[in-house]
Design a protein around this motif. Structure first.
Motif, PDB file in Angstrom:
ATOM      1  N   SER A 167       0.841  -1.203   0.000  1.00 58.17           N
ATOM      2  CA  SER A 167       0.000   0.000   0.000  1.00 58.17           C
ATOM      3  C   SER A 167       0.874   1.250   0.000  1.00 58.17           C
ATOM      4  O   SER A 167       2.063   1.207   0.327  1.00 58.17           O
ATOM      5  N   LEU A 168       0.269   2.358  -0.370  1.00 58.98           N
ATOM      6  CA  LEU A 168       0.972   3.638  -0.411  1.00 58.98           C
ATOM      7  C   LEU A 168       0.324   4.596   0.576  1.00 58.98           C
ATOM      8  O   LEU A 168      -0.842   4.971   0.409  1.00 58.98           O
ATOM      9  N   PRO A 169       1.046   5.007   1.627  1.00 56.41           N
ATOM     10  CA  PRO A 169       0.472   5.958   2.593  1.00 56.41           C
ATOM     11  C   PRO A 169       0.210   7.310   1.932  1.00 56.41           C
ATOM     12  O   PRO A 169       1.073   7.863   1.256  1.00 56.41           O
ATOM     13  N   ILE A 170      -0.977   7.831   2.138  1.00 56.09           N
ATOM     14  CA  ILE A 170      -1.321   9.132   1.572  1.00 56.09           C
ATOM     15  C   ILE A 170      -0.451  10.224   2.181  1.00 56.09           C
ATOM     16  O   ILE A 170      -0.120  11.216   1.522  1.00 56.09           O
ATOM     17  N   THR A 171      -0.033  10.027   3.414  1.00 51.49           N
ATOM     18  CA  THR A 171       0.824  11.040   4.071  1.00 51.49           C
ATOM     19  C   THR A 171       2.178  11.155   3.390  1.00 51.49           C
ATOM     20  O   THR A 171       2.886  12.152   3.602  1.00 51.49           O
ATOM     21  N   ALA A 172       2.573  10.154   2.582  1.00 50.03           N
ATOM     22  CA  ALA A 172       3.859  10.226   1.884  1.00 50.03           C
ATOM     23  C   ALA A 172       3.791  11.101   0.637  1.00 50.03           C
ATOM     24  O   ALA A 172       4.831  11.444   0.059  1.00 50.03           O
ATOM     25  N   LEU A 173       2.591  11.474   0.224  1.00 52.99           N
ATOM     26  CA  LEU A 173       2.423  12.318  -0.959  1.00 52.99           C
ATOM     27  C   LEU A 173       2.545  13.781  -0.561  1.00 52.99           C
ATOM     28  O   LEU A 173       1.873  14.222   0.374  1.00 52.99           O
ATOM     29  N   PRO A 174       3.397  14.554  -1.238  1.00 52.43           N
ATOM     30  CA  PRO A 174       3.579  15.963  -0.869  1.00 52.43           C
ATOM     31  C   PRO A 174       2.321  16.784  -1.134  1.00 52.43           C
ATOM     32  O   PRO A 174       1.880  16.900  -2.275  1.00 52.43           O
ATOM     33  N   GLN A 175       1.744  17.319  -0.092  1.00 49.35           N
ATOM     34  CA  GLN A 175       0.473  18.040  -0.218  1.00 49.35           C
ATOM     35  C   GLN A 175       0.619  19.357  -0.982  1.00 49.35           C
ATOM     36  O   GLN A 175      -0.344  19.857  -1.561  1.00 49.35           O
ATOM     37  N   ASP A 176       1.832  19.919  -0.985  1.00 52.31           N
ATOM     38  CA  ASP A 176       2.032  21.233  -1.604  1.00 52.31           C
ATOM     39  C   ASP A 176       2.688  21.153  -2.976  1.00 52.31           C
ATOM     40  O   ASP A 176       3.135  22.165  -3.517  1.00 52.31           O
ATOM     41  N   ASP A 177       2.774  19.948  -3.545  1.00 50.36           N
ATOM     42  CA  ASP A 177       3.417  19.790  -4.855  1.00 50.36           C
ATOM     43  C   ASP A 177       2.589  18.804  -5.683  1.00 50.36           C
ATOM     44  O   ASP A 177       2.813  17.600  -5.651  1.00 50.36           O
ATOM     45  N   ALA A 178       1.625  19.345  -6.419  1.00 53.87           N
ATOM     46  CA  ALA A 178       0.712  18.497  -7.186  1.00 53.87           C
ATOM     47  C   ALA A 178       1.441  17.681  -8.242  1.00 53.87           C
ATOM     48  O   ALA A 178       1.116  16.512  -8.476  1.00 53.87           O
ATOM     49  N   ALA A 179       2.436  18.277  -8.901  1.00 56.63           N
ATOM     50  CA  ALA A 179       3.164  17.572  -9.957  1.00 56.63           C
ATOM     51  C   ALA A 179       3.921  16.372  -9.391  1.00 56.63           C
ATOM     52  O   ALA A 179       3.909  15.277  -9.979  1.00 56.63           O
ATOM     53  N   LEU A 180       4.565  16.551  -8.239  1.00 58.10           N
ATOM     54  CA  LEU A 180       5.310  15.452  -7.633  1.00 58.10           C
ATOM     55  C   LEU A 180       4.353  14.371  -7.122  1.00 58.10           C
ATOM     56  O   LEU A 180       4.635  13.174  -7.240  1.00 58.10           O
ATOM     57  N   THR A 181       3.216  14.791  -6.569  1.00 56.41           N
ATOM     58  CA  THR A 181       2.214  13.821  -6.130  1.00 56.41           C
ATOM     59  C   THR A 181       1.751  12.948  -7.294  1.00 56.41           C
ATOM     60  O   THR A 181       1.682  11.718  -7.191  1.00 56.41           O
ATOM     61  N   GLN A 182       1.446  13.572  -8.421  1.00 52.22           N
ATOM     62  CA  GLN A 182       0.987  12.816  -9.587  1.00 52.22           C
ATOM     63  C   GLN A 182       2.082  11.891 -10.110  1.00 52.22           C
ATOM     64  O   GLN A 182       1.811  10.745 -10.496  1.00 52.22           O
ATOM     65  N   ALA A 183       3.329  12.363 -10.099  1.00 48.55           N
ATOM     66  CA  ALA A 183       4.437  11.524 -10.563  1.00 48.55           C
ATOM     67  C   ALA A 183       4.618  10.307  -9.665  1.00 48.55           C
ATOM     68  O   ALA A 183       4.850   9.192 -10.149  1.00 48.55           O
ATOM     69  N   MET A 184       4.496  10.491  -8.347  1.00 46.60           N
ATOM     70  CA  MET A 184       4.629   9.368  -7.417  1.00 46.60           C
ATOM     71  C   MET A 184       3.484   8.367  -7.599  1.00 46.60           C
ATOM     72  O   MET A 184       3.705   7.151  -7.582  1.00 46.60           O
ATOM     73  N   LEU A 185       2.275   8.880  -7.778  1.00 50.01           N
ATOM     74  CA  LEU A 185       1.137   7.986  -7.987  1.00 50.01           C
ATOM     75  C   LEU A 185       1.302   7.178  -9.272  1.00 50.01           C
ATOM     76  O   LEU A 185       1.067   5.960  -9.292  1.00 50.01           O
ATOM     77  N   ARG A 186       1.689   7.822 -10.344  1.00 51.02           N
ATOM     78  CA  ARG A 186       1.876   7.115 -11.611  1.00 51.02           C
ATOM     79  C   ARG A 186       2.950   6.030 -11.471  1.00 51.02           C
ATOM     80  O   ARG A 186       2.784   4.910 -11.967  1.00 51.02           O
ATOM     81  N   HIS A 187       4.045   6.376 -10.796  1.00 57.24           N
ATOM     82  CA  HIS A 187       5.141   5.418 -10.648  1.00 57.24           C
ATOM     83  C   HIS A 187       4.703   4.228  -9.794  1.00 57.24           C
ATOM     84  O   HIS A 187       5.026   3.076 -10.115  1.00 57.24           O
ATOM     85  N   TRP A 188       3.982   4.497  -8.717  1.00 57.22           N
ATOM     86  CA  TRP A 188       3.503   3.407  -7.857  1.00 57.22           C
ATOM     87  C   TRP A 188       2.537   2.503  -8.620  1.00 57.22           C
ATOM     88  O   TRP A 188       2.654   1.273  -8.567  1.00 57.22           O
ATOM     89  N   LEU A 189       1.613   3.091  -9.342  1.00 55.69           N
ATOM     90  CA  LEU A 189       0.627   2.307 -10.087  1.00 55.69           C
ATOM     91  C   LEU A 189       1.276   1.497 -11.205  1.00 55.69           C
ATOM     92  O   LEU A 189       0.837   0.385 -11.510  1.00 55.69           O
ATOM     93  N   LYS A 190       2.325   2.043 -11.794  1.00 59.49           N
ATOM     94  CA  LYS A 190       2.990   1.326 -12.881  1.00 59.49           C
ATOM     95  C   LYS A 190       3.598   0.024 -12.380  1.00 59.49           C
ATOM     96  O   LYS A 190       3.742  -0.937 -13.136  1.00 59.49           O
ATOM     97  N   ARG A 191       3.948  -0.035 -11.098  1.00 60.87           N
ATOM     98  CA  ARG A 191       4.470  -1.286 -10.531  1.00 60.87           C
ATOM     99  C   ARG A 191       3.444  -2.411 -10.650  1.00 60.87           C
ATOM    100  O   ARG A 191       3.804  -3.584 -10.637  1.00 60.87           O
ATOM    101  N   TYR A 192       2.185  -2.046 -10.744  1.00 62.78           N
ATOM    102  CA  TYR A 192       1.100  -3.029 -10.851  1.00 62.78           C
ATOM    103  C   TYR A 192       0.488  -3.030 -12.251  1.00 62.78           C
ATOM    104  O   TYR A 192      -0.635  -3.479 -12.448  1.00 62.78           O
ATOM    105  N   ASP A 193       1.261  -2.482 -13.223  1.00 57.84           N
ATOM    106  CA  ASP A 193       0.818  -2.437 -14.632  1.00 57.84           C
ATOM    107  C   ASP A 193      -0.477  -1.661 -14.802  1.00 57.84           C
ATOM    108  O   ASP A 193      -1.326  -2.002 -15.630  1.00 57.84           O
ATOM    109  N   ILE A 194      -0.641  -0.608 -14.013  1.00 56.46           N
ATOM    110  CA  ILE A 194      -1.826   0.249 -14.112  1.00 56.46           C
ATOM    111  C   ILE A 194      -1.391   1.603 -14.666  1.00 56.46           C
ATOM    112  O   ILE A 194      -0.545   2.285 -14.077  1.00 56.46           O
ATOM    113  N   ILE A 195      -1.944   1.967 -15.804  1.00 50.88           N
ATOM    114  CA  ILE A 195      -1.654   3.255 -16.436  1.00 50.88           C
ATOM    115  C   ILE A 195      -2.942   4.065 -16.445  1.00 50.88           C
ATOM    116  O   ILE A 195      -3.946   3.641 -17.021  1.00 50.88           O
ATOM    117  N   LEU A 196      -2.919   5.222 -15.798  1.00 55.46           N
ATOM    118  CA  LEU A 196      -4.104   6.074 -15.737  1.00 55.46           C
ATOM    119  C   LEU A 196      -3.992   7.225 -16.724  1.00 55.46           C
ATOM    120  O   LEU A 196      -2.912   7.771 -16.946  1.00 55.46           O
TER     121      LEU A 196
END
Length: 436
Positions: A244-273
């Motif tokens: 799982s990915l803790p939501i607290t690990a996502l930077p609340q003040d950096d939307a671009a970095l949050t989206q990049a981290m989410l995409r990278h995490w999801l790609k580990r499970y072959d999920i492309i949004l």
């Protein structure tokens, strides 16, 4: 040149013997690759070769094409199988056919096996514009990688730097014939529109146009790879042992970095949004009300939030009607990959729940907690199973996957978490051995 391209691509992937599958449509591209692979196999007989033709059933001549592909493979001395697939009607024909192909071949793939496909540089340029039409980011614009994971092995595109014209020259030089699928001329399909109408006009107007596209793809690929290297340690550090990915690990003040981290995490499970799906994940799942149970469905899986963690949840079988029996002589294999229950004589060194001398040594097991309660050992009063699951922090989608153990009509234990006050003792151990 084409054969050297094949051997050069396969060299770092074939240090030891492995399975090599050719995805064989019978068209020009894969027909050439079959000829090249025949030469490669004769020089490298240590590998396990298989030719696979996917029968989509979309054309009246599909049976005839499958028979012809079987004949070509037999003539070249390859084992060949024809896989019939059905398409997901909720998707476009192109997308559904591609998805069905990869799923069927991945099912045949052994660990570390290789699947060869015959895409070439013209396909790569078309892929760039299809990605541009969808509004893809750098990774999408980078096009198809020469090697990527697929199931237990890898998808390999050894001809990706070669033009279709070079493949056609090779086919004529070696007097090859191939299947002509008339749907490849149908410009209602986006790729065919690009191939037959838009790209020829662009080539005529801008000489060197395709080379410029290829250069852009390389640059996008380099930048996407650099971003992935920077994001990887951040996601690795944040991800829990449960995946799982803790939501607290996502930077609340950096939307671009949050989206990049989410995409990278999801790609580990072959999920492309898509970008729209990513925004839905953030707005409707991550930022949902604290008491909500939000989820986003993507294909066959869902992305869910529980206790400020994001989880990838695969579809589970309905176990509400399943029942089994457990005795000390007969361990119970649980359904849907949930492992095995054992009832063994008590030992202070053994793991598991300590049970007393039960009224019956035949225990009944099921998964339906509706209306049931238990008086947990060492605690005051009875508790509904639903409350205990909440207390134990068991996500909602896993609560009906906890085995409930009963002695007659009485609940004596829940999974490896709770034992009832009356069943507690030091006569038996209840052990739940999970599958790895």
């Amino acid at each position: 040149m084409l054969y050297h391209q094949l051997t050069g691509t396969l060299a770092p992937l074939t240090a030891t013997p492995r399975q090599i599958i050719l995805a064989f449509s019978g068209g020009l591209d894969s027909r050439v690759l079959l000829e090249l692979l025949t030469q490669y196999r004769d020089q490298n007989p240590q590998h396990d070769y298989l030719v696979v033709h996917i029968h989509h059933g979309l054309h009246p001549d599909a049976d005839k094409w499958a028979e012809q592909c079987q004949l070509w493979a037999d003539s070249a001395g390859f084992r060949c199988c024809v896989e019939r697939v059905s398409l997901d009607t909720s998707l476009s024909v192109e997308h559904a056919a591609r998805q069905a192909r990869y799923q069927a071949i991945a099912h045949l793939l052994e660990p570390n096996g290789l699947v060869l496909t015959a895409q070439h540089s013209d396909d790569q340029v078309e892929t760039f514009f299809l990605a541009l039409k969808r509004g893809s980011g750098m990774e999408g614009l980078a096009g198809m990688p020469a090697v990527r994971p697929l199931g237990q092995g890898y998808l390999v595109r050894p001809l990706l730097t070669q033009s279709r014209a070079s493949l056609e020259v090779y086919a004529h030089q070696h007097q090859l014939d191939w299947v002509d699928d008339p749907s490849n001329q149908d410009t209602r399909f986006d790729r065919n529109f690009l191939r037959h109408q838009w790209l020829p006009q662009a080539d005529a107007r801008w000489p060197g146009f395709r080379k410029a596209v290829e250069r852009t793809q390389r640059l996008c690929g380099e930048q996407a790879a650099l971003l992935a290297r920077l994001i990887e340690p951040m996601v690795t550090q944040a991800e829990t042992d449960a995946g799982s990915l803790p939501i607290t690990a996502l930077p609340q003040d950096d939307a671009a970095l949050t989206q990049a981290m989410l995409r990278h995490w999801l790609k580990r499970y072959d999920i492309i949004l898509s970008q729209a799906q990513l925004h839905t994940l953030i707005d409707d799942v991550i930022d949902a009300q604290p008491d909500a149970n939000p989820s986003l469905t993507v294909g066959t899986v869902s992305i869910r939030r529980f206790q400020q963690q994001l989880y990838i949840v695969k579809p589970y079988a309905d176990l509400s009607q399943w029942q089994g029996t457990l005795t000390s002589e007969s361990p119970l294999a649980l359904p849907d990959g949930l492992g095995t229950l054992y009832l063994v004589p008590y030992s202070s060194t053994e793991k598991g729940l300590a049970l007393g001398d039960l009224a019956s040594r035949t225990l009944h097991v099921h998964f339906n907690p509706r209306g049931l309660s238990i008086h947990p050992a060492g605690r005051q009063g009875r508790r509904k199973l639903k409350k205990l699951y909440q207390e134990a922090g068991i996500p909602s989608w896993l609560r009906r996957r906890q085995p409930i153990i009963c002695d007659g009509e009485t609940v004596v234990a829940i999974a490896d978490r709770y034992v009832s006050q009356t069943a507690s003792g030091k006569h038996w151990r209840l052990v739940w051995q999970h599958e790895s």
